[in-house]
Each structure stands twice: as C-alpha cells, then as structure tokens.
Design a protein around this motif. Structure first.
Motif, PDB file in Angstrom:
ATOM      1  N   VAL A 159       0.866  -1.179   0.000  1.00 45.23           N
ATOM      2  CA  VAL A 159       0.000   0.000   0.000  1.00 45.23           C
ATOM      3  C   VAL A 159       0.901   1.226   0.000  1.00 45.23           C
ATOM      4  O   VAL A 159       2.118   1.120   0.026  1.00 45.23           O
ATOM      5  N   GLU A 171      -4.500  -5.096   5.911  1.00 45.67           N
ATOM      6  CA  GLU A 171      -5.072  -4.189   4.917  1.00 45.67           C
ATOM      7  C   GLU A 171      -6.474  -3.732   5.286  1.00 45.67           C
ATOM      8  O   GLU A 171      -6.783  -2.558   5.299  1.00 45.67           O
ATOM      9  N   GLU A 223      -5.198  -1.300  -4.187  1.00 43.94           N
ATOM     10  CA  GLU A 223      -4.857  -0.844  -2.834  1.00 43.94           C
ATOM     11  C   GLU A 223      -3.717   0.160  -2.783  1.00 43.94           C
ATOM     12  O   GLU A 223      -3.235   0.484  -1.705  1.00 43.94           O
TER      13      GLU A 223
END
Length: 257
Positions: A56, A247, A80
């Motif tokens: 990310v 995440e 992401e």
C-alpha cells in the motif's frame, strides 16, 4: 554453513541500482518489511521487482515505490495503492500484469532451472495475444505493450487444447519473511504468510530471509521445513516484536454469542 548476518543493512548491502528482486508476501501478509526498509535507506533505485502486489502507499513495497526506487513491477494484483496507479498511468512505472497462478509457476520454474512452460491460463486473451499496456506515454497512449506469446496445441484427455508459452522468472535477489529459521537457512513460514514466499526465494540468485526466530541447525523438524536452506544465502534475525499490518480489518459483534 552459518548464513546469519548481523543486520538488515549488511544483508542488502550489495543490492545495487538496476537489480531485479523477487519479494515474498501477499497483500501485507508476509512482507519482509525490515529488509525493504534497509533497501530504502541504502538508496538503490531503478529496481525491477517481482511480487504478487506492491503493498500500500506507506507499507510494504509501497515505500520503495513512493520514493521512486522501482522502475518495473511484475505483479498479478495492483489494487490498494493510489501511488501505483498514478505512476503507471503517468508513464513513470512499467507494469507487467501476470495471472496469479502463472506468476507463482514462473517463479517456481525459475528456481527449479526450468526455462519456460506451457499453460492454458491466458489463452484467448491479451495475455497470449499481446497488447496489454506495460508503460503509458503520459498522455493516454501506450508506449510499451506486451508482445504476443507462442500458443501451441497439446492433447489433453484425447482432445487437442491450446496452451500459451510462459517464460520462467529468475532474479538477482530475493527478499522473504519467515516465522522461524536456522543458521543453515532452513525456513518455516507462518500460515498464509507462506503464500508466494518460498517461490520468490527460489527465484533469487541470492536469497535474503528475515526471521522472527533463529534456532540452531537440527531444531526444526525436517518434515516441518517449508523451504530448504539450499535456496537461502543470508539470514537476518528481526525478532517477534515487529509491526505487522492488516489491509482491511473486519470485526463482528460478540453480542448473543
């Protein structure tokens, strides 16, 4: 036979600009973050990275990307990460999209000394026919597109079916995270953190592993070894007290249980 090194900085000291690196992990699971941070601090750039995804924006391989250290990503999933999207669409980053199972086998084949293999995955799509954008020109056009691949028919249960030729991946280095390792480099991964890590490790000419626990040779049951030490060249102890991110955290109420 003792493959331990004193620090992550020492372990990545010879990863030069322009190197190719296979990196274990799936999403944020199993990311070799201590090694990635050491590589960031070393300053190497123009890197060609092979990994399932690019982390990310502020974690995983995303920290290298944000600091313009990556020239090319070979991945199967590119969500992401907003900076990844921006660099790709602006023409700053080359991206080779690869089906997930194909990427896994390309890494495994590279580590096993197999130059290429045929698979049915991607037949009839741009994966085989070519034309997938790899780099944009910054104004909406495609500067580099994927080339067409060889497609051949092979008999399967008495019926000819098309298969596409995929070349193996072998890199200069590999970076992986393991739950446990010994001084000979035998590694054990934790549950889903195993994912791409053994395959990435196999593909690297020099594999560097960060481990949470370091034990003496013989303390790991041979049947429990996920990756033999023959594929591992350096081992760095990072300890268990390291940050691990999730995440997307999903929880539910315990009321009524």
């Amino acid at each position: 036979m003792d493959k331990t090194v004193a620090s992550a900085a020492e372990a990545v000291a010879d990863i030069a600009s322009g190197s190719s690196i296979a990196v274990g992990g799936f999403g944020l699971c199993g990311n070799p973050m201590i090694l990635i941070q050491a590589l960031l601090e070393k300053g190497s750039d123009d890197l060609s990275i092979v990994s399932n995804n690019c982390g990310v924006d502020d974690w995983g391989l995303g920290v290298l990307l944000a600091n313009r250290r990556i020239r090319k990503m070979t991945s199967s999933y590119v969500g992401e990460n907003k900076e990844f999207e921006r660099q790709f669409l602006s023409g700053e980053l080359e991206v080779e999209l690869t089906p997930q199972g194909t990427l896994a086998e390309k890494l495994r084949a590279g580590g096993a000394g197999i130059a290429a293999f045929f698979t049915q995955t991607g037949v009839g799509t741009q994966v085989a026919e070519g034309g997938l954008p790899r780099r944009y020109d910054g104004s909406g056009g495609v500067a580099i597109a994927s080339p067409p691949k060889d497609v051949r028919n092979f008999p399967v249960r008495g019926e000819d079916k098309p298969f596409v030729l995929e070349e193996a991946i072998a890199t200069d280095f590999a970076l992986v995270h393991a739950k446990r390792g010994d001084r000979h480099g035998n590694l054990v991964f934790d549950k889903s953190a195993r994912n791409f890590s053994p395959l990435a490790a196999m593909a690297g000419r020099i594999c560097i592993a960060q481990v949470e626990e370091l034990v003496e040779p013989g303390e790991i049951d041979p049947d429990a070894v996920h990756l033999p030490g023959v594929f591992v060249h350096r081992v760095v102890l990072v300890g268990e007290d390291i940050e691990k991110r999730i995440e997307r955290r999903t929880v539910r109420s315990t009321e009524g249980d």
